[in-house]
Design a protein around this motif. Sequence first.
Motif, mmCIF file in Angstrom:
data_model
loop_
_atom_site.group_PDB
_atom_site.id
_atom_site.type_symbol
_atom_site.label_atom_id
_atom_site.label_comp_id
_atom_site.label_asym_id
_atom_site.label_seq_id
_atom_site.Cartn_x
_atom_site.Cartn_y
_atom_site.Cartn_z
ATOM 1 N N GLN A 166 48.836 49.289 43.963
ATOM 2 C CA GLN A 166 48.408 48.632 45.198
ATOM 3 C C GLN A 166 47.374 49.495 45.917
ATOM 4 O OE1 GLN A 166 51.431 47.000 47.796
ATOM 5 N NE2 GLN A 166 50.078 47.185 49.567
ATOM 6 N N VAL A 167 46.213 48.906 46.203
ATOM 7 C CA VAL A 167 45.127 49.632 46.855
ATOM 8 C C VAL A 167 45.139 49.355 48.362
ATOM 9 C CG1 VAL A 167 42.612 49.879 46.970
ATOM 10 C CG2 VAL A 167 43.744 49.612 44.749
ATOM 11 N N ALA A 168 45.459 48.108 48.730
ATOM 12 C CA ALA A 168 45.617 47.717 50.126
ATOM 13 C C ALA A 168 46.579 46.531 50.120
ATOM 14 C CB ALA A 168 44.268 47.315 50.732
ATOM 15 N N ALA A 169 46.965 46.040 51.298
ATOM 16 C CA ALA A 169 47.901 44.914 51.343
ATOM 17 C C ALA A 169 47.306 43.716 50.599
ATOM 18 C CB ALA A 169 48.181 44.531 52.792
ATOM 19 N N GLY A 170 47.995 43.271 49.566
ATOM 20 C CA GLY A 170 47.523 42.120 48.802
ATOM 21 C C GLY A 170 46.295 42.405 47.959
ATOM 22 N N VAL A 171 46.016 43.675 47.691
ATOM 23 C CA VAL A 171 44.856 44.061 46.871
ATOM 24 C C VAL A 171 45.338 45.054 45.808
ATOM 25 C CG1 VAL A 171 42.545 45.080 46.874
ATOM 26 C CG2 VAL A 171 43.319 43.766 48.852
ATOM 27 N N TYR A 172 45.196 44.689 44.545
ATOM 28 C CA TYR A 172 45.756 45.500 43.452
ATOM 29 C C TYR A 172 44.716 45.876 42.415
ATOM 30 C CZ TYR A 172 50.426 44.520 45.114
ATOM 31 O OH TYR A 172 51.548 44.469 45.884
ATOM 32 N N ALA A 173 44.931 47.070 41.845
ATOM 33 C CA ALA A 173 44.197 47.456 40.645
ATOM 34 C C ALA A 173 45.080 47.142 39.443
ATOM 35 C CB ALA A 173 43.883 48.941 40.684
ATOM 36 N N TYR A 174 44.453 46.646 38.384
ATOM 37 C CA TYR A 174 45.156 46.444 37.122
ATOM 38 C C TYR A 174 44.903 47.684 36.269
ATOM 39 C CZ TYR A 174 45.637 41.438 38.079
ATOM 40 O OH TYR A 174 45.971 40.240 38.617
ATOM 41 N N LEU A 175 45.974 48.380 35.886
ATOM 42 C CA LEU A 175 45.823 49.512 34.974
ATOM 43 C C LEU A 175 45.742 48.948 33.547
ATOM 44 C CD1 LEU A 175 48.031 52.074 36.875
ATOM 45 C CD2 LEU A 175 45.560 51.792 36.897
ATOM 46 N N PRO A 176 45.383 49.797 32.563
ATOM 47 C CA PRO A 176 44.984 49.253 31.253
ATOM 48 C C PRO A 176 45.947 48.249 30.600
ATOM 49 C CG PRO A 176 44.377 51.543 31.374
ATOM 50 C CD PRO A 176 45.140 51.239 32.643
ATOM 51 N N LEU A 177 47.262 48.478 30.683
ATOM 52 C CA LEU A 177 48.163 47.537 30.001
ATOM 53 C C LEU A 177 48.106 46.144 30.632
ATOM 54 C CD1 LEU A 177 51.335 49.721 29.290
ATOM 55 C CD2 LEU A 177 49.581 48.979 27.662
ATOM 56 N N ALA A 178 48.158 46.086 31.962
ATOM 57 C CA ALA A 178 48.099 44.787 32.639
ATOM 58 C C ALA A 178 46.730 44.143 32.422
ATOM 59 C CB ALA A 178 48.367 44.953 34.134
ATOM 60 N N TRP A 179 45.688 44.970 32.385
ATOM 61 C CA TRP A 179 44.340 44.425 32.209
ATOM 62 C C TRP A 179 44.198 43.777 30.834
ATOM 63 C CZ3 TRP A 179 40.928 42.510 35.092
ATOM 64 C CH2 TRP A 179 39.591 42.378 34.693
ATOM 65 N N ARG A 180 44.798 44.416 29.810
ATOM 66 C CA ARG A 180 44.760 43.815 28.468
ATOM 67 C C ARG A 180 45.464 42.459 28.456
ATOM 68 N NH1 ARG A 180 43.674 47.132 23.771
ATOM 69 N NH2 ARG A 180 44.947 45.700 22.533
ATOM 70 N N ALA A 181 46.631 42.382 29.138
ATOM 71 C CA ALA A 181 47.360 41.104 29.196
ATOM 72 C C ALA A 181 46.522 40.060 29.942
ATOM 73 C CB ALA A 181 48.708 41.297 29.884
ATOM 74 N N LEU A 182 45.883 40.503 31.031
ATOM 75 C CA LEU A 182 45.073 39.569 31.822
ATOM 76 C C LEU A 182 43.888 39.044 31.009
ATOM 77 C CD1 LEU A 182 45.307 38.703 34.919
ATOM 78 C CD2 LEU A 182 43.126 39.871 35.123
ATOM 79 N N LYS A 183 43.263 39.932 30.231
ATOM 80 C CA LYS A 183 42.126 39.525 29.390
ATOM 81 C C LYS A 183 42.565 38.487 28.354
ATOM 82 C CE LYS A 183 38.662 41.560 30.971
ATOM 83 N NZ LYS A 183 37.502 40.744 31.355
ATOM 84 N N LYS A 184 43.802 38.644 27.848
ATOM 85 C CA LYS A 184 44.286 37.680 26.866
ATOM 86 C C LYS A 184 44.526 36.319 27.515
ATOM 87 C CE LYS A 184 46.030 40.998 23.603
ATOM 88 N NZ LYS A 184 47.129 41.435 22.732
ATOM 89 N N ILE A 185 45.061 36.344 28.736
ATOM 90 C CA ILE A 185 45.227 35.094 29.479
ATOM 91 C C ILE A 185 43.853 34.458 29.702
ATOM 92 C CG2 ILE A 185 45.858 34.137 31.733
ATOM 93 C CD1 ILE A 185 48.146 36.208 31.824
ATOM 94 N N GLU A 186 42.898 35.291 30.093
ATOM 95 C CA GLU A 186 41.536 34.805 30.335
ATOM 96 C C GLU A 186 40.966 34.133 29.077
ATOM 97 O OE1 GLU A 186 38.887 37.697 32.153
ATOM 98 O OE2 GLU A 186 37.188 36.828 31.097
ATOM 99 N N ASN A 187 41.191 34.753 27.927
ATOM 100 C CA ASN A 187 40.643 34.177 26.689
ATOM 101 C C ASN A 187 41.300 32.856 26.318
ATOM 102 O OD1 ASN A 187 38.734 36.153 26.371
ATOM 103 N ND2 ASN A 187 40.071 37.471 25.149
ATOM 104 N N ILE A 188 42.617 32.738 26.582
ATOM 105 C CA ILE A 188 43.303 31.465 26.327
ATOM 106 C C ILE A 188 42.708 30.384 27.225
ATOM 107 C CG2 ILE A 188 45.501 30.244 26.659
ATOM 108 C CD1 ILE A 188 46.922 32.838 25.744
ATOM 109 N N ILE A 189 42.528 30.733 28.496
ATOM 110 C CA ILE A 189 41.982 29.759 29.442
ATOM 111 C C ILE A 189 40.563 29.358 29.038
ATOM 112 C CG2 ILE A 189 41.209 29.450 31.832
ATOM 113 C CD1 ILE A 189 43.596 31.187 32.697
ATOM 114 N N ARG A 190 39.744 30.345 28.695
ATOM 115 C CA ARG A 190 38.355 30.068 28.301
ATOM 116 C C ARG A 190 38.326 29.160 27.074
ATOM 117 N NH1 ARG A 190 36.476 34.924 28.383
ATOM 118 N NH2 ARG A 190 35.255 34.705 30.284
ATOM 119 N N ASP A 191 39.184 29.468 26.121
ATOM 120 C CA ASP A 191 39.256 28.680 24.900
ATOM 121 C C ASP A 191 39.587 27.214 25.216
ATOM 122 O OD1 ASP A 191 39.329 28.412 22.048
ATOM 123 O OD2 ASP A 191 41.512 28.265 22.203
ATOM 124 N N GLU A 192 40.562 26.995 26.097
ATOM 125 C CA GLU A 192 40.951 25.614 26.419
ATOM 126 C C GLU A 192 39.883 24.903 27.255
ATOM 127 O OE1 GLU A 192 43.342 23.846 25.190
ATOM 128 O OE2 GLU A 192 44.313 25.477 24.087
#
Length: 566
Positions: free
Chosen positions: A34-60
């Motif tokens: 957490q960087v500020a209230a309601g503002v977060y940094a994604y560290l590498p593991l979460a970022w990898r998961a987020l990128k995979k979600i992004e690719n599924i969404i982009r694909d659809e």
Amino acid sequence: MRVSKLFGKTQREVPAEADTISHQLLLRAGMIHQVAAGVYAYLPLAWRALKKIENIIRDEMDRADGQELMMPALQPLELWQETGRDLAFGKNLFTFPDRRERKLALGPTHEEVIARIASFNIQSYRDLPLMAYHIQTKFRDEPRPRGGLLRVREFTMKDLYSFDVDEKGLDQSYNKMLKAYQNIYARCGLPALLVEADSGAIGGKDSHEFTVITESGEDEVIYCPDCKYAANADKAQSIKDKIKSGEPLPVAEVKTPGMTSIEQVSGFLKVSQSQTLKAVFYIADGRLIFVVIRGDIEVNEVKLKNVLHCLELRLATEAEVVAAGIVAGSASPIGITGIKIIADDSIISGANFVAGANKPDTHLRNVNYPRDFKADLVTDIALARAGEGCPKCQSKLSSAHGIEVGHIFKLGTFISEKLGASFVDPKGISHPIVMGSYGIGLGRLLATVIEYSHDDKGIIWPLSIAPYHIYLCPLYLENPLVAAKTGELYADLKAQGLEVLFDDREESPGVKFNDADLLGIPIRVTISPRTLKTNSVEIKKRPEKKSQLVPLEEVVIRLKELLSAT
Ligand SMILES: [Zn+2]
């Protein structure tokens, strides 16, 4: 990736500030900061998961003929003023002046920007239908950020906009997106329910949410177990309990000393709450509104807001009620003039209600609508409840809590009209383009997967979005044979293109197994002096208890089988 080098450390203690499971597990797994209230940094593991979600969404989106583009987060406030949605978003819209004192907004959504772009790039019916989307950072100044990634002020969203010549075209685009959204949730392992929703500040007519039922959800969903009816509580309708009706009797005053609430009055007069009329006062854009509803039913403020077409709605204070000449606790719609009266349609089913008399310590019996008072509008403004009748099939409704993981809107033409996005039909006549808007927040989707898929040990990622597929877990690395065989296997798995997280730390087996479970990597491969006695490794799937010994030379093939089977 070597665990010893990973940016983001696991922690054993449950962080005190985290009130939802996903927030706790993401922090404990070292995946977000957490960087500020309601503002977060994604560290590498979460970022990898987020990128995979992004690719599924982009694909659809691409499969559904969406064209990807990129629009800026920085928007001129003027665009928002042209549609009037700066007022609808209110303080949720981040605004600020630039160095030349021109007002800017940080985009919470992009209907205005894309409609303006469309006004330059769509001219003819031949240009339609068209769907365009981007995956980009959004900003909303939420009053109460909560739940880690569930409600934040800065987030990545995929927003697609559809452009059609007419309502029929919009229906087709809408259904196409609806199907694409269902595919996205299925691929992320989420059972998302399609729920009728209120359009809120986005505006427009029809809208649906996709909701995942979980205990931590802050949205209430009213649904019918017997048919497919499901709606957000803001929008839900119900068949209200019937009460007895009868011949209207003459109005009679009755003394009710000290009785001001519906509970007190109904108890004192020995009538059911459904036999009373409740008065509730609101201030809508500065104006006092008198709401009349049956005593056993609550007002749905979203429905009321929509009926009033107002921007701001709040309960009136007692002082504001008294200042309007009304006796609080005995307020009556009878004899009231100069105040807008909105009545729920529950007041027309039934007869001979008890209502206030607008005199202290006094109520009226046998009040009947419309004989005794008139409302400016009688409509459904009630909060639907579990136990009431389904509006589609009349079965009993149920309710559950859920998380909204997507929202789609039939916007119509109100934005295109204001921003000059129009097309010319075959006869040369100009029409506003019919628009739709379709949004998914990526971080919230990620958090919802964790809310839905975890156990007491940690996250259970579905393979499709797991940050890594394999947790390579050597025990007693100080043993030269373990070190040598693990090193070879790690190199081999990487060479085969498999996604491996290698726990190369000199930690105890207990610590390593706990972290493997906490991080939720789908397959754990354990190598120890014991397994090496038979020249084997132990393979275990994340949620399962039992493991199997696999000879070292077969490991790669076995893993590939497991990864393609799931
Ligand atoms: Zn039903």
